[in-house]
Scaffold this active site. Structure first.
Site, mmCIF file in Angstrom:
data_model
loop_
_atom_site.group_PDB
_atom_site.id
_atom_site.type_symbol
_atom_site.label_atom_id
_atom_site.label_comp_id
_atom_site.label_asym_id
_atom_site.label_seq_id
_atom_site.Cartn_x
_atom_site.Cartn_y
_atom_site.Cartn_z
ATOM 1 C CE LYS A 90 1.121 1.325 4.463
ATOM 2 N NZ LYS A 90 1.834 2.667 4.871
ATOM 3 C CG ASP A 94 -0.977 0.104 7.859
ATOM 4 O OD1 ASP A 94 -0.026 0.304 7.362
ATOM 5 O OD2 ASP A 94 -2.019 0.961 8.449
HETATM 6 C C1 LIG Z 1 2.546 4.391 9.531
HETATM 7 C C2 LIG Z 1 1.358 3.556 8.809
HETATM 8 C C3 LIG Z 1 0.510 4.216 7.793
HETATM 9 O O1 LIG Z 1 -0.442 3.303 6.953
HETATM 10 O O2 LIG Z 1 1.989 2.238 8.478
HETATM 11 P P1 LIG Z 1 3.307 1.892 7.619
HETATM 12 O O3 LIG Z 1 3.773 3.143 7.037
HETATM 13 O O4 LIG Z 1 4.101 1.750 8.803
HETATM 14 O O5 LIG Z 1 3.189 0.713 6.706
HETATM 15 C C4 LIG Z 1 0.584 2.765 10.076
HETATM 16 O O6 LIG Z 1 -0.399 3.954 10.656
HETATM 17 C C5 LIG Z 1 1.193 1.831 10.617
HETATM 18 O O7 LIG Z 1 0.253 0.621 11.069
HETATM 19 P P2 LIG Z 1 0.655 -0.508 11.630
HETATM 20 O O8 LIG Z 1 2.284 -0.712 11.332
HETATM 21 O O9 LIG Z 1 -0.144 -1.716 11.464
HETATM 22 O O10 LIG Z 1 0.804 -0.257 13.152
HETATM 23 P P3 LIG Z 1 0.757 -0.857 14.367
HETATM 24 O O11 LIG Z 1 1.322 -2.265 14.413
HETATM 25 O O12 LIG Z 1 -0.688 -1.148 14.768
HETATM 26 O O13 LIG Z 1 1.346 -0.142 15.357
HETATM 27 C C6 LIG Z 1 2.858 -0.080 15.512
HETATM 28 C C7 LIG Z 1 3.115 1.294 16.275
HETATM 29 O O14 LIG Z 1 2.965 2.332 15.330
HETATM 30 C C8 LIG Z 1 2.288 3.558 16.173
HETATM 31 N N1 LIG Z 1 1.155 3.868 15.765
HETATM 32 C C9 LIG Z 1 0.473 3.054 14.767
HETATM 33 C C10 LIG Z 1 -0.816 3.336 14.271
HETATM 34 C C11 LIG Z 1 -1.473 4.726 14.758
HETATM 35 N N2 LIG Z 1 -2.673 5.024 14.439
HETATM 36 N N3 LIG Z 1 -0.845 5.386 15.601
HETATM 37 C C12 LIG Z 1 0.458 5.076 16.124
HETATM 38 O O15 LIG Z 1 0.933 5.782 16.909
HETATM 39 C C13 LIG Z 1 2.346 2.972 17.591
HETATM 40 O O16 LIG Z 1 3.575 3.592 18.240
HETATM 41 C C14 LIG Z 1 2.277 1.611 17.501
HETATM 42 O O17 LIG Z 1 2.952 0.774 18.732
#
Ligand SMILES: C[C@@](CO)(OP(=O)(O)O)[C@H](O)COP(=O)(O)OP(=O)(O)OC[C@H]1O[C@@H](n2ccc(N)nc2=O)[C@H](O)[C@@H]1O
Ligand SMILES: Nc1ncnc2c1ncn2[C@@H]1O[C@H](COP(=O)(O)OP(=O)(O)O)[C@@H](O)[C@H]1O
Length: 300
Positions: free
Chosen positions: A11, A138
């Site tokens: 994504k 995600d």
């Molecule tokens: C940033 C994003 C954008 O889509 O994805 P990536 O770019 O890493 O793939 C997402 O918010 C990442 O989603 P995901 O990787 O599933 O996060 P999770 O496992 O739920 O959380 C991992 C950590 O990210 C932070 N987190 C995640 C989601 C959210 N809404 N707020 C947060 O602060 C928190 O520190 C949490 O402990």
């Protein structure tokens, strides 16, 4: 049935608006996900225990114990079904690891669909979506695919209509960027600047650009509140983004928490030329052309 294989997409976030830090350590988001044609494949084979093996370019950066999100997904599904099941999972990775493209989330979604099939559970999509939301913010989108806006942590999804196909180039960067560190840096920068943290709101002009398939408009509306934090942690990414713009990218943005840089191209030909230019000029060590939207986790 001895083996099931599921294909699941990466994504990019075309809008990622981050609200204030919540009591539970997460942030409220308006997160517009767009699934793109870079896929992992998750194979599940009959077994007495739940194991995982990883193949592909970044395999050495992926845990093969209970830290693997696909293992955690299979265990969560077995628990939901109320009995112990086994599956030897084999993940064929194409999605950059820790790259801001939800690679781990994709494999978790792939494992849910593959084991649901392998174990003959017949659980409906809604049940898998609920289990997915508990695995990671995600993971539900990796199941759903297409284009959708996520609110809450990002797990509450509403599908968005997309007119036509958008063409992208993704430039992975060596080394990962841990998602929690990028969110923490975002909070630190906001505290440092004493900036008011706005409540995240959906950009209606971005939604219009998606629904009409207007790549020029979409490119101008791409936004990511984590970008400044990613650039603070990995300043060299700014050079990569600028190089893409110099080669005609309609939009250049860090993908999610990064460090992958995402470029919106004019069409498939421009995407191919842009990927070639980024690597030929040394602006990126590798670059992948892709398109979206594509479906979520799908039985191959
Ligand atoms: C940033 C994003 C954008 O889509 O994805 P990536 O770019 O890493 O793939 C997402 O918010 C990442 O989603 P995901 O990787 O599933 O996060 P999770 O496992 O739920 O959380 C991992 C950590 O990210 C932070 N987190 C995640 C989601 C959210 N809404 N707020 C947060 O602060 C928190 O520190 C949490 O402990
Ligand atoms: N199946 C998996 N694929 C990739 N990474 C995984 C997987 N399972 C666990 N991880 C761990 O999750 C971390 C985040 O990976 P990933 O989800 O690809 O990053 P991002 O959240 O930036 O898209 C990685 O550093 C890796 O250690």
């Amino acid at each position: 049935m001895s083996s099931v294989t599921v294909r699941v997409p990466a994504k990019v976030n075309v809008q990622l608006s981050v609200g204030p830090l919540r009591e539970d350590g997460y942030h409220d988001l308006v997160n517009v996900f767009h699934a793109v044609s870079i896929f992992d494949r998750v194979e599940a084979k009959e077994s007495d225990a739940i194991t995982v093996a990883v193949e592909g370019k970044w395999a050495d950066q992926v845990p093969v114990d209970d830290g693997n999100l696909a293992i955690r997904a299979a265990r969560a599904l077995a628990k939901h079904a109320g009995r112990s099941y086994g599956a030897d999972l084999v993940i064929h990775k194409e999605i950059p690891v820790a790259g801001g493209m939800a690679g781990g989330s994709a494999d978790a979604a792939g494992a849910l669909v593959a084991c649901n099939e392998l174990w003959g559970l017949g659980l409906p999509f809604e049940d898998l979506m609920e289990i997915a939301g508990d695995l990671g913010s995600d993971v539900p989108f990796s199941l759903l695919g297409g284009t959708a806006v996520g609110t809450g942590r990002g797990e509450e999804l509403s599908e968005l209509p997309t007119g036509g196909t958008f063409h992208w180039v993704f430039a992975p960067a060596e080394g990962g960027l841990p998602t929690p560190s990028v969110y923490a840096e975002c909070d630190r920068l906001r505290k440092e600047s004493d900036a008011e943290v706005p409540w995240p709101e959906l950009n209606e002009r971005l939604i219009e650009a998606l629904s009409t398939g207007d790549a020029y408009a979409l490119g101008s509306y791409l936004s990511n509140d984590l970008q400044d934090a990613a650039l603070a942690l990995r300043p060299e990414l700014a050079t990569t983004l600028d190089a893409g713009r110099q080669h005609g990218a309609l939009g250049a943005i860090v993908s999610g928490s990064g460090p992958t840089c995402a470029f919106l191209a004019i069409d498939a030909t421009h995407a191919r030329d842009l990927a070639a230019s980024l690597t030929a000029t040394g602006a990126a060590t590798s670059a992948m052309a892709a398109h979206g939207p594509v479906p979520g986790a799908t039985l191959a």
